[in-house]
Design an enzyme around this catalytic site. Structure first.
Site: not given
Ligand code: NDP
Length: 234
Positions: A12-14, A34, A48-49, A77, A140, A173
């Site tokens: 999901r996400g980025i 996860r 899970d990292v 993250g 963070y 983002i």
């Molecule tokens: P989301 O919360 O949408 O996604 C976070 C992702 O990280 C999910 O896929 C989640 O997995 C995964 N994750 C979290 N914890 C773990 C873990 N312990 N083990 C494995 N996977 C894990 O966040 P974003 O898409 O917004 O962020 C993605 C990255 O970009 C992050 O590192 C964030 O810090 C960085 N970022 C984001 C910004 C933003 O504006 N959105 C700005 C700057 C940086 P699961 O689906 O299983 O929960």
């Protein structure tokens, strides 16, 4: 089949946008997840990292199904909003062990394979919060700044082997973490972005694709902001 790519947190996400961008470019892409429903158009492995066993198993599965990881995008993250004074060790520990510990764990497995292949690309997902600082995000931001020291040191270690390590630093983002911010904080954030809008996950993904590709062959240890001017290049 294209290169073997692993995107952590790519369900999901980025991370999902990055995974789809690289898959569209012809790479064989696996994402970690996860639980929940991983996207049907991509291969997904549970991981899970923060768990060494999970990371080892994920790398084994990827190696068996699409070959040793040639491109690692360490994107997974988490954050916990709130002032440091009101937070506890538990939440700080989760953030640190995911954002820094998790990246170190996956990078370690990735470089072992890349050293044997004598090629590879690693992209780490940092944040503009690392040098701008952000109230309520101290731990963070510290982990995201830590990725710069980690990534640049690793870049020096593996450069002689033909492996590059670069760092992407998104600003605000319009998915995931930014979407989850309280509205007042979102408005304040937007006012600080010279381009006057949030970025999209696809805009981050295109930069990752560049860094992971042949066109970035002479780039390593770089921090690339994708933040609409929020950090003015820092
Ligand atoms: P989301 O919360 O949408 O996604 C976070 C992702 O990280 C999910 O896929 C989640 O997995 C995964 N994750 C979290 N914890 C773990 C873990 N312990 N083990 C494995 N996977 C894990 O966040 P974003 O898409 O917004 O962020 C993605 C990255 O970009 C992050 O590192 C964030 O810090 C960085 N970022 C984001 C910004 C933003 O504006 N959105 C700005 C700057 C940086 P699961 O689906 O299983 O929960």
């Amino acid at each position: 089949m294209g290169r073997s790519v692993l995107v952590t947190g790519g369900a999901r996400g980025i991370g999902l946008a990055v995974a789809r961008e690289l898959a569209a470019a012809g790479d064989a892409v696996t994402v970690t997840h996860r639980g929940g429903d991983p996207p049907g158009d991509l291969t997904a492995v549970p991981c899970d990292v923060t768990r060494e066993d999970d990371v080892r198993a994920a790398f084994l599965r990827v190696a068996r199904s699409q070959g040793p990881v040639e491109v690692l995008v360490a994107n997974a993250g988490v954050t916990r909003h709130g002032p440091l004074a009101l937070s506890g060790d538990d939440s700080a520990g989760v953030v640190a062990d995911t954002n820094l510990g998790g990246v170190i764990r996956v990078a370690r497995y990735a470089v072992r394979g890349m050293m044997r292949m004598r090629r590879g690309r690693i992209v780490l997902m940092s944040s503009a919060a690392a040098w701008r600082g952000m109230a309520g995000q101290a731990v963070y931001a510290a982990t995201k700044a830590g990725l710069v020291g980690f990534g640049r040191s690793l870049a020096r270690e593996v450069a002689p082997l033909g492996v590059t390590v670069n760092i992407v630093a998104p600003g605000f983002i319009d998915v995931g973490m930014t979407a989850a911010m309280p509205p007042a904080q979102r408005d304040e954030a937007l006012a600080a972005v010279p381009l006057g809008r949030y970025g999209t996950a696809e805009e981050v993904a295109k930069v990752v694709r560049f860094l992971a590709g042949e066109d970035a062959s002479y780039l390593t240890g770089a921090v690339i902001p994708v933040d609409g001017g929020f950090g003015m290049g820092h």
